[in-house]
Design a protein around this motif. Structure first.
Motif, PDB file in Angstrom:
ATOM      1  N   ASP A 150       0.812  -1.224   0.000  1.00 44.70           N
ATOM      2  CA  ASP A 150       0.000   0.000   0.000  1.00 44.70           C
ATOM      3  C   ASP A 150       0.845   1.273   0.000  1.00 44.70           C
ATOM      4  O   ASP A 150       0.699   2.134   0.874  1.00 44.70           O
ATOM      5  CB  ASP A 150      -0.963   0.004   1.199  1.00 44.70           C
ATOM      6  N   LYS A 151       1.715   1.386  -0.989  1.00 50.32           N
ATOM      7  CA  LYS A 151       2.579   2.556  -1.137  1.00 50.32           C
ATOM      8  C   LYS A 151       2.153   3.342  -2.369  1.00 50.32           C
ATOM      9  O   LYS A 151       1.731   2.778  -3.370  1.00 50.32           O
ATOM     10  CB  LYS A 151       4.049   2.139  -1.311  1.00 50.32           C
ATOM     11  N   SER A 152       2.292   4.663  -2.303  1.00 54.02           N
ATOM     12  CA  SER A 152       2.017   5.497  -3.470  1.00 54.02           C
ATOM     13  C   SER A 152       3.085   5.232  -4.528  1.00 54.02           C
ATOM     14  O   SER A 152       4.177   4.715  -4.223  1.00 54.02           O
ATOM     15  CB  SER A 152       2.026   6.979  -3.087  1.00 54.02           C
ATOM     16  N   VAL A 153       2.791   5.580  -5.752  1.00 49.36           N
ATOM     17  CA  VAL A 153       3.760   5.385  -6.842  1.00 49.36           C
ATOM     18  C   VAL A 153       5.052   6.119  -6.518  1.00 49.36           C
ATOM     19  O   VAL A 153       6.146   5.578  -6.683  1.00 49.36           O
ATOM     20  CB  VAL A 153       3.175   5.846  -8.195  1.00 49.36           C
ATOM     21  N   ARG A 154       4.946   7.334  -6.039  1.00 48.31           N
ATOM     22  CA  ARG A 154       6.139   8.122  -5.686  1.00 48.31           C
ATOM     23  C   ARG A 154       6.964   7.392  -4.628  1.00 48.31           C
ATOM     24  O   ARG A 154       8.184   7.307  -4.721  1.00 48.31           O
ATOM     25  CB  ARG A 154       5.714   9.504  -5.198  1.00 48.31           C
ATOM     26  N   ASP A 155       6.299   6.836  -3.603  1.00 51.35           N
ATOM     27  CA  ASP A 155       7.013   6.099  -2.553  1.00 51.35           C
ATOM     28  C   ASP A 155       7.683   4.841  -3.108  1.00 51.35           C
ATOM     29  O   ASP A 155       8.800   4.507  -2.718  1.00 51.35           O
ATOM     30  CB  ASP A 155       6.067   5.713  -1.416  1.00 51.35           C
ATOM     31  N   ILE A 201       1.739  10.602 -12.298  1.00 46.85           N
ATOM     32  CA  ILE A 201       1.880   9.858 -11.050  1.00 46.85           C
ATOM     33  C   ILE A 201       0.808  10.332 -10.069  1.00 46.85           C
ATOM     34  O   ILE A 201       0.852  11.436  -9.569  1.00 46.85           O
ATOM     35  CB  ILE A 201       3.286  10.070 -10.425  1.00 46.85           C
ATOM     36  N   SER A 202      -0.149   9.486  -9.798  1.00 48.69           N
ATOM     37  CA  SER A 202      -1.240   9.815  -8.886  1.00 48.69           C
ATOM     38  C   SER A 202      -0.913   9.306  -7.501  1.00 48.69           C
ATOM     39  O   SER A 202      -0.654   8.117  -7.314  1.00 48.69           O
ATOM     40  CB  SER A 202      -2.542   9.171  -9.369  1.00 48.69           C
ATOM     41  N   ASN A 203      -0.908  10.195  -6.524  1.00 42.39           N
ATOM     42  CA  ASN A 203      -0.671   9.761  -5.148  1.00 42.39           C
ATOM     43  C   ASN A 203      -1.884   9.067  -4.555  1.00 42.39           C
ATOM     44  O   ASN A 203      -1.856   8.580  -3.448  1.00 42.39           O
ATOM     45  CB  ASN A 203      -0.232  10.936  -4.276  1.00 42.39           C
ATOM     46  N   ARG A 204      -2.980   9.045  -5.299  1.00 45.56           N
ATOM     47  CA  ARG A 204      -4.173   8.330  -4.830  1.00 45.56           C
ATOM     48  C   ARG A 204      -4.108   6.852  -5.207  1.00 45.56           C
ATOM     49  O   ARG A 204      -4.896   6.058  -4.740  1.00 45.56           O
ATOM     50  CB  ARG A 204      -5.419   8.973  -5.419  1.00 45.56           C
ATOM     51  N   GLN A 205      -3.170   6.506  -6.084  1.00 44.08           N
ATOM     52  CA  GLN A 205      -3.020   5.109  -6.485  1.00 44.08           C
ATOM     53  C   GLN A 205      -1.999   4.451  -5.568  1.00 44.08           C
ATOM     54  O   GLN A 205      -0.879   4.941  -5.423  1.00 44.08           O
ATOM     55  CB  GLN A 205      -2.535   5.017  -7.938  1.00 44.08           C
ATOM     56  N   TYR A 206      -2.391   3.346  -4.936  1.00 43.06           N
ATOM     57  CA  TYR A 206      -1.493   2.638  -4.036  1.00 43.06           C
ATOM     58  C   TYR A 206      -1.168   1.270  -4.608  1.00 43.06           C
ATOM     59  O   TYR A 206      -2.028   0.596  -5.168  1.00 43.06           O
ATOM     60  CB  TYR A 206      -2.113   2.517  -2.637  1.00 43.06           C
ATOM     61  N   LEU A 207       0.097   0.904  -4.485  1.00 48.29           N
ATOM     62  CA  LEU A 207       0.594  -0.340  -5.054  1.00 48.29           C
ATOM     63  C   LEU A 207       1.047  -1.287  -3.962  1.00 48.29           C
ATOM     64  O   LEU A 207       1.507  -0.864  -2.899  1.00 48.29           O
ATOM     65  CB  LEU A 207       1.769  -0.046  -5.991  1.00 48.29           C
ATOM     66  N   SER A 208       0.932  -2.567  -4.265  1.00 52.82           N
ATOM     67  CA  SER A 208       1.417  -3.613  -3.365  1.00 52.82           C
ATOM     68  C   SER A 208       2.007  -4.729  -4.205  1.00 52.82           C
ATOM     69  O   SER A 208       1.591  -4.943  -5.346  1.00 52.82           O
ATOM     70  CB  SER A 208       0.276  -4.185  -2.516  1.00 52.82           C
ATOM     71  N   LEU A 245       4.307  -4.125 -11.404  1.00 51.14           N
ATOM     72  CA  LEU A 245       3.652  -3.104 -10.594  1.00 51.14           C
ATOM     73  C   LEU A 245       2.649  -2.289 -11.401  1.00 51.14           C
ATOM     74  O   LEU A 245       1.571  -1.965 -10.916  1.00 51.14           O
ATOM     75  CB  LEU A 245       4.692  -2.160  -9.987  1.00 51.14           C
ATOM     76  N   PHE A 246       3.025  -1.944 -12.632  1.00 48.11           N
ATOM     77  CA  PHE A 246       2.208  -1.035 -13.430  1.00 48.11           C
ATOM     78  C   PHE A 246       1.337  -1.744 -14.461  1.00 48.11           C
ATOM     79  O   PHE A 246       0.697  -1.101 -15.282  1.00 48.11           O
ATOM     80  CB  PHE A 246       3.093   0.004 -14.100  1.00 48.11           C
ATOM     81  N   GLU A 247       1.278  -3.081 -14.377  1.00 49.05           N
ATOM     82  CA  GLU A 247       0.440  -3.846 -15.296  1.00 49.05           C
ATOM     83  C   GLU A 247      -1.020  -3.389 -15.151  1.00 49.05           C
ATOM     84  O   GLU A 247      -1.532  -3.245 -14.048  1.00 49.05           O
ATOM     85  CB  GLU A 247       0.559  -5.335 -14.980  1.00 49.05           C
TER      86      GLU A 247
END
Length: 85
Positions: free
Chosen positions: A23-28, A48-55, A70-72
């Motif tokens: 649950d990290k932002s793309v920037r993180d 780069i949306s900080n509202r999008q969280y990746l795991s 990650l970006f699939e």
């Protein structure tokens, strides 16, 4: 990422790393990867949306593979440029 015959594939692109992202932002996520490898990311802020969280859990994979996974399914694409990705 593709390279022409005159371009040398950077050695860090071959290096395999392990990283756990929860649950990290793309920037993180990009900051985490910059701390693991000698790489610097440049990007357009509006992409780069900080509202999008990746795991994801990535074990012994290359940077290219990690970024692709990650970006699939998103509109974010990565391209290697000498000195930047």
């Amino acid at each position: 990422m593709e390279y022409t015959s005159s371009e040398a594939r950077p050695t860090f692109m071959e290096e395999k790393i392990t990283v756990e992202i929860r649950d990290k932002s793309v920037r993180d996520v990009l900051d985490i990867l910059e701390n693991k490898l000698p790489v610097q990311f440049t990007y357009q802020e509006h992409v780069i949306s900080n509202r999008q969280y990746l795991s994801g859990s990535f074990k012994n994979l290359t940077l290219d593979t990690i970024l692709s996974q990650l970006f699939e399914g998103s509109n974010i694409k990565h391209v290697a440029i000498p000195g930047d990705i």
